[in-house]
Design an enzyme around this catalytic site. Sequence first.
Site, short mmCIF file in Angstrom:
data_model
loop_
_atom_site.label_atom_id
_atom_site.label_comp_id
_atom_site.label_asym_id
_atom_site.label_seq_id
_atom_site.Cartn_x
_atom_site.Cartn_y
_atom_site.Cartn_z
N ARG A 229 0.86 -1.18 0.00
CA ARG A 229 0.00 0.00 0.00
C ARG A 229 0.90 1.23 0.00
O ARG A 229 1.97 1.23 0.61
CB ARG A 229 -0.92 0.03 1.22
N HIS A 277 -1.45 -0.09 -10.24
CA HIS A 277 -2.02 -1.06 -9.29
C HIS A 277 -2.44 -2.35 -10.01
O HIS A 277 -3.61 -2.77 -9.97
CB HIS A 277 -3.22 -0.47 -8.54
#
Length: 314
Positions: A229, A277
């Site tokens: 993250r 991502h």
Amino acid sequence: MPPVIAFLSRMSADYQRPYLDALRAALPGDIVAPLAELSTVQREQVSVAIVANPDPADVADLPGLLWIQSLWAGVESLVSTLPVGSPPIMRLIDPEMSRTMAEAVLAWTYYLQRDMPRYAKQQARHEWRQQAYRKPSQTGVGLLGLGELGQASAARLRDAGFSVRGWSRSPKALDGIETLAGDAGLEAMLAASDIVVSLIPLTAQTRGMLDVRRLNLMKPGAALINFSRGPVVVTDALIAALDRGHLSHAVLDVFDAEPLPVTSTLWDHPSVTVLPHISAPTDHETAAAVIAANLRNFRATGRIPGNVDLARGY
């Protein structure tokens, strides 16, 4: 009346559609529908909700809810937004996601081990120069996080011949992999690794974990891959470490804000590779099969599943 499962998400309809299709195919005897499509009577019958970034108000609108099945492996937003006393959360544990992540970790580790960023810069300068080859066995890779994704990635790297170390909050033992724990273990792993790969969950304890001090502990010339993250890494500290040459390159697939704003300096930084991502996307069909198996087990045993420790945040 068939069982009713609520599908709760604030994601776009295009995002939701393939998940709904796969879940309905895996659960042909159930009604799987967004909250807006359920009647008041149906909402009262819901005991299980499948969620992807749900509105907490929608969760609260299900009075008989016993447990929550996340479509994602990361559950930090669920943990941070749902109130105390919410039903148990089951995060997604999908072997296909572990395989995909391990594949991505190996691919981008090769990218750095084979010096691809340097060759890209040489190409931009029309410069023909062969760099010295570094074997995988001469390349130390440190994994930050040894959960399901970290363990699969560590095994893939080990089998490819890399020298692998892994760090976790609590001690773990893995065949052929040096494992470390605690603050001293983290510092030792950072100092010894040519490439550091972050796969750690985002919690209150891991937010900003790779800050100025810890980035400075990394081996001079080392590289970073962040597939966990964005907030695990302090972006300004990372840019500073790259600018002064302490770190050679960063492959970033996750960011503080996503999509990455067009104004971000990361887009054009010569020592940063930006990915949107994509390191380990959820597979609709395999995720649906895993969730269907969880539901069958719940119905057969009556045991309410939950693998998220709210105190730890994952």
